[in-house]
Write an enzyme that holds these catalytic residues in place. Sequence first.
Site, mmCIF file in Angstrom:
data_model
loop_
_atom_site.group_PDB
_atom_site.id
_atom_site.type_symbol
_atom_site.label_atom_id
_atom_site.label_comp_id
_atom_site.label_asym_id
_atom_site.label_seq_id
_atom_site.Cartn_x
_atom_site.Cartn_y
_atom_site.Cartn_z
ATOM 1 N N TYR A 6 0.731 0.202 10.473
ATOM 2 C CA TYR A 6 -0.341 -0.432 9.264
ATOM 3 C C TYR A 6 1.140 -0.449 8.233
ATOM 4 O O TYR A 6 1.571 -1.102 7.791
ATOM 5 C CB TYR A 6 -0.877 0.689 8.951
ATOM 6 N N SER A 53 0.675 -0.625 0.001
ATOM 7 C CA SER A 53 0.002 -0.047 0.112
ATOM 8 C C SER A 53 0.849 1.172 0.320
ATOM 9 O O SER A 53 1.967 1.084 0.376
ATOM 10 C CB SER A 53 -0.920 -0.285 0.995
HETATM 11 N N1 LIG Z 1 -8.526 -1.228 -0.120
HETATM 12 C C1 LIG Z 1 -8.041 -0.127 -0.351
HETATM 13 O O1 LIG Z 1 -8.102 0.606 -0.353
HETATM 14 C C2 LIG Z 1 -6.155 -0.716 0.221
HETATM 15 C C3 LIG Z 1 -5.036 0.463 -0.456
HETATM 16 C C4 LIG Z 1 -4.210 -0.143 -0.712
HETATM 17 C C5 LIG Z 1 -3.555 -0.768 -0.111
HETATM 18 N N2 LIG Z 1 -4.878 -1.941 0.180
HETATM 19 C C6 LIG Z 1 -4.270 -3.434 0.459
HETATM 20 O O2 LIG Z 1 -5.526 -4.502 -0.251
HETATM 21 C C7 LIG Z 1 -5.642 -5.599 0.647
HETATM 22 C C8 LIG Z 1 -6.468 -6.163 0.802
HETATM 23 O O3 LIG Z 1 -7.600 -5.109 0.988
HETATM 24 P P1 LIG Z 1 -9.302 -5.605 0.897
HETATM 25 O O4 LIG Z 1 -8.860 -3.248 0.912
HETATM 26 O O5 LIG Z 1 -9.427 -5.704 0.481
HETATM 27 O O6 LIG Z 1 -9.370 -5.400 2.310
HETATM 28 P P2 LIG Z 1 -10.332 -6.346 3.116
HETATM 29 O O7 LIG Z 1 -11.679 -6.398 2.339
HETATM 30 O O8 LIG Z 1 -10.739 -6.199 4.584
HETATM 31 O O9 LIG Z 1 -9.897 -7.931 2.919
HETATM 32 C C9 LIG Z 1 -9.084 -8.009 4.267
HETATM 33 C C10 LIG Z 1 -8.479 -9.250 3.252
HETATM 34 O O10 LIG Z 1 -7.651 -10.295 4.427
HETATM 35 C C11 LIG Z 1 -8.435 -11.128 4.798
HETATM 36 N N3 LIG Z 1 -7.866 -11.213 6.763
HETATM 37 C C12 LIG Z 1 -8.165 -10.385 7.433
HETATM 38 N N4 LIG Z 1 -6.438 -10.734 8.707
HETATM 39 C C13 LIG Z 1 -6.888 -12.085 8.621
HETATM 40 C C14 LIG Z 1 -6.200 -13.241 9.500
HETATM 41 N N5 LIG Z 1 -5.574 -12.976 9.994
HETATM 42 N N6 LIG Z 1 -5.926 -14.544 8.262
HETATM 43 C C15 LIG Z 1 -6.328 -15.049 7.090
HETATM 44 N N7 LIG Z 1 -7.082 -13.431 6.787
HETATM 45 C C16 LIG Z 1 -6.884 -12.570 6.954
HETATM 46 C C17 LIG Z 1 -9.994 -10.472 5.692
HETATM 47 O O11 LIG Z 1 -10.420 -12.035 6.114
HETATM 48 P P3 LIG Z 1 -11.713 -11.431 7.338
HETATM 49 O O12 LIG Z 1 -13.071 -11.434 6.205
HETATM 50 O O13 LIG Z 1 -11.926 -12.372 7.907
HETATM 51 O O14 LIG Z 1 -11.502 -10.752 8.089
HETATM 52 C C18 LIG Z 1 -10.791 -10.111 3.939
HETATM 53 O O15 LIG Z 1 -10.598 -11.645 3.502
HETATM 54 C C19 LIG Z 1 -4.659 -5.509 2.505
HETATM 55 O O16 LIG Z 1 -3.747 -5.966 1.962
HETATM 56 C C20 LIG Z 1 -4.667 -3.685 2.230
HETATM 57 O O17 LIG Z 1 -3.760 -3.627 2.372
HETATM 58 C C21 LIG Z 1 -6.180 -1.496 0.194
#
Ligand SMILES: NC(=O)c1ccc[n+]([C@@H]2O[C@H](COP(=O)([O-])OP(=O)(O)OC[C@H]3O[C@@H](n4cnc5c(N)ncnc54)[C@H](OP(=O)(O)O)[C@@H]3O)[C@@H](O)[C@H]2O)c1
Length: 310
Positions: free
Chosen positions: A171, A146
């Site tokens: 983070y 990120s």
């Molecule tokens: N969204 C953004 O704007 C953004 C920007 C920059 C980077 N990112 C990165 O993109 C990636 C995905 O993010 P997202 O926005 O799609 O978030 P999200 O919708 O919250 O998805 C995150 C996923 O990770 C899983 N997870 C969390 N803790 C876990 C654990 N202990 N073991 C196994 N799985 C786990 C969650 O499971 P649960 O559903 O069970 O919690 C969920 O399926 C992340 O690495 C984030 O840092 C996102």
Amino acid sequence: MSAIPTAAEVLDGIDLSGRTALVSGGYSGIGVEVVRALAGAGARVLAPARRPAKAAEVLAGIEGVEVGELDLADQGSVASYADSLLAAGRPLDFVIANAGVMACPETRVGAGWELQLATNHLGHFALVNRLWPLIGPGARVVSVSSTGHHLSGIRWDDPWFETGYDKWQAYGQSKTANVLFAVHLAALAQGREVRAYSLHPGAILTPLGRHLQADDLDAVMTLDESGQPVLPDFRSPEQGAATAVWAATSTELDEHSGAYLEDCHLAEVVGPGPQTTYGVKDYALDPDDAARLWAWSAEQTGLDAFSSGT
Ligand SMILES: NC(=O)c1ccc[n+]([C@@H]2O[C@H](COP(=O)([O-])OP(=O)(O)OC[C@H]3O[C@@H](n4cnc5c(N)ncnc54)[C@H](OP(=O)(O)O)[C@@H]3O)[C@@H](O)[C@H]2O)c1
């Protein structure tokens, strides 16, 4: 193709039949769209989840997906999941280390590890090291980082926040670790023709923001020319998944293992100075820090696929 492509557009014309991908966190937000696009291109997709029933519900109807059980914050769970794949023995062509947590309240897991570094970095570090026998020539490991990595480098003097917790520093540190992980894995895996990348997926409204408070908006806003705060240019989850599948499949990247990507291109390197909403910090690409983080992570987890001693 629109200015920011979707993951399906990136994979248009690419046949992934016979290939296997593992996508962590593939049942929410960006991850679902990575799974959908890879499966749509013909890949078999493993979607390990800490909530397998939820994952099965979310991913029902996408052909070629196998849900498993994996909690990245629990090293025992990582070991059990990896053992099940090692026993089956099927090679992995793509590992998309996507799962993550952001800016959560201070939480300790395992040996007192801070949750964000434990989940976002050490969980994936252990998973990849354990699965290394299945990750052969031509495979790619993609670490979803990120722009949040700009918030902190590795806090070598206090990685576990023993002197006071800051959820954004935590983070930032974990997301810098994602970049450094890809840098050092790329170096280690060169001889085996395995490539590694890290990336920023863009800003996407997903459950990742579940811990945000009103005053956290400052952390995600930028200032316009007149100094007024503006929200990020949000994109859809399908667009947010684009750079991950591009990292996994683009031949343009063959000679760029270890690179950090954004918007389906190599990101600009940015040095110290004012906060930017783009680019990769030079400290996150530092090969010495990458090697140091690898050694430290091996010490924490007791795992190093590249050392005969662990
Ligand atoms: N969204 C953004 O704007 C953004 C920007 C920059 C980077 N990112 C990165 O993109 C990636 C995905 O993010 P997202 O926005 O799609 O978030 P999200 O919708 O919250 O998805 C995150 C996923 O990770 C899983 N997870 C969390 N803790 C876990 C654990 N202990 N073991 C196994 N799985 C786990 C969650 O499971 P649960 O559903 O069970 O919690 C969920 O399926 C992340 O690495 C984030 O840092 C996102």
